[in-house]
Design a protein around this motif. Structure first.
Motif, PDB file in Angstrom:
ATOM      1  N   SER A  23       0.820  -1.203   0.000  1.00  0.00           N
ATOM      2  CA  SER A  23       0.000   0.000   0.000  1.00  0.00           C
ATOM      3  C   SER A  23       0.855   1.254   0.000  1.00  0.00           C
ATOM      4  O   SER A  23       1.942   1.271   0.564  1.00  0.00           O
ATOM      5  CB  SER A  23      -0.905   0.022   1.221  1.00  0.00           C
ATOM      6  N   TYR A  43       1.181   0.834   6.754  1.00  0.00           N
ATOM      7  CA  TYR A  43       0.934   0.588   5.343  1.00  0.00           C
ATOM      8  C   TYR A  43       1.605   1.585   4.410  1.00  0.00           C
ATOM      9  O   TYR A  43       1.475   1.477   3.220  1.00  0.00           O
ATOM     10  CB  TYR A  43      -0.574   0.579   5.055  1.00  0.00           C
ATOM     11  N   PHE A 100       2.033  -1.197  -6.396  1.00  0.00           N
ATOM     12  CA  PHE A 100       1.204  -1.269  -5.203  1.00  0.00           C
ATOM     13  C   PHE A 100      -0.176  -1.822  -5.531  1.00  0.00           C
ATOM     14  O   PHE A 100      -0.635  -1.755  -6.667  1.00  0.00           O
ATOM     15  CB  PHE A 100       1.058   0.120  -4.564  1.00  0.00           C
ATOM     16  N   ASP A 101      -0.840  -2.357  -4.501  1.00  0.00           N
ATOM     17  CA  ASP A 101      -2.192  -2.888  -4.628  1.00  0.00           C
ATOM     18  C   ASP A 101      -3.239  -1.894  -4.150  1.00  0.00           C
ATOM     19  O   ASP A 101      -4.406  -1.994  -4.515  1.00  0.00           O
ATOM     20  CB  ASP A 101      -2.339  -4.163  -3.800  1.00  0.00           C
ATOM     21  N   LEU A 102      -2.803  -0.956  -3.300  1.00  0.00           N
ATOM     22  CA  LEU A 102      -3.736  -0.045  -2.638  1.00  0.00           C
ATOM     23  C   LEU A 102      -3.133   1.344  -2.528  1.00  0.00           C
ATOM     24  O   LEU A 102      -1.958   1.483  -2.169  1.00  0.00           O
ATOM     25  CB  LEU A 102      -4.061  -0.567  -1.230  1.00  0.00           C
ATOM     26  N   ILE A 130      -3.857   4.876  -0.534  1.00  0.00           N
ATOM     27  CA  ILE A 130      -4.613   5.475   0.564  1.00  0.00           C
ATOM     28  C   ILE A 130      -4.455   6.987   0.475  1.00  0.00           C
ATOM     29  O   ILE A 130      -3.331   7.488   0.400  1.00  0.00           O
ATOM     30  CB  ILE A 130      -4.107   4.969   1.930  1.00  0.00           C
ATOM     31  N   VAL A 152      -8.585  -1.910   4.916  1.00  0.00           N
ATOM     32  CA  VAL A 152      -7.498  -2.389   4.060  1.00  0.00           C
ATOM     33  C   VAL A 152      -7.631  -3.891   3.841  1.00  0.00           C
ATOM     34  O   VAL A 152      -7.453  -4.385   2.723  1.00  0.00           O
ATOM     35  CB  VAL A 152      -6.121  -2.035   4.673  1.00  0.00           C
TER      36      VAL A 152
END
Length: 98
Positions: free
Chosen positions: A3, A16, A39-41, A43, A84
């Motif tokens: 993340s 994260y 990255f997957d996420l 924020i 998450v």
């Protein structure tokens, strides 16, 4: 899940936060393009990201926090971790932090 938290999310101690050397000052569209490769996420507390960016076809999940107040973010760490854990690829999820 790898993340990345952008500067608006103010996550200096959150577990994260991802390493983004040399990415300082990059606008959201370019930041999202680069982040999607590693990255997957993503924020963010940018309340306008859904309106300012074309998110169609985006593969990276985006977790939008309702505040950039570090005190409130720290207090909501458990809620953020739960979000998450549950977020799906390509999902845009808003997390209301009171």
């Amino acid at each position: 899940m790898r993340s990345l938290a952008d500067a608006s999310a103010a996550f200096p101690t959150f577990r994260y936060q991802g390493p983004a050397q040399g990415w300082s000052g990059i606008c959201n569209s370019e930041l999202l393009r680069r982040a999607e490769a590693d990255f997957d996420l993503f924020i963010t507390s940018d309340q306008n990201i859904r309106y300012q960016q074309n998110l169609t076809g985006q593969r990276i999940a985006i977790l939008e926090l309702s505040t950039n107040d570090l005190r409130r973010i720290r207090t909501a760490a458990v809620l953020i971790e739960e979000a998450v854990d549950k977020i799906q690829p390509a999902e845009l999820r808003r997390l209301e932090i009171t």
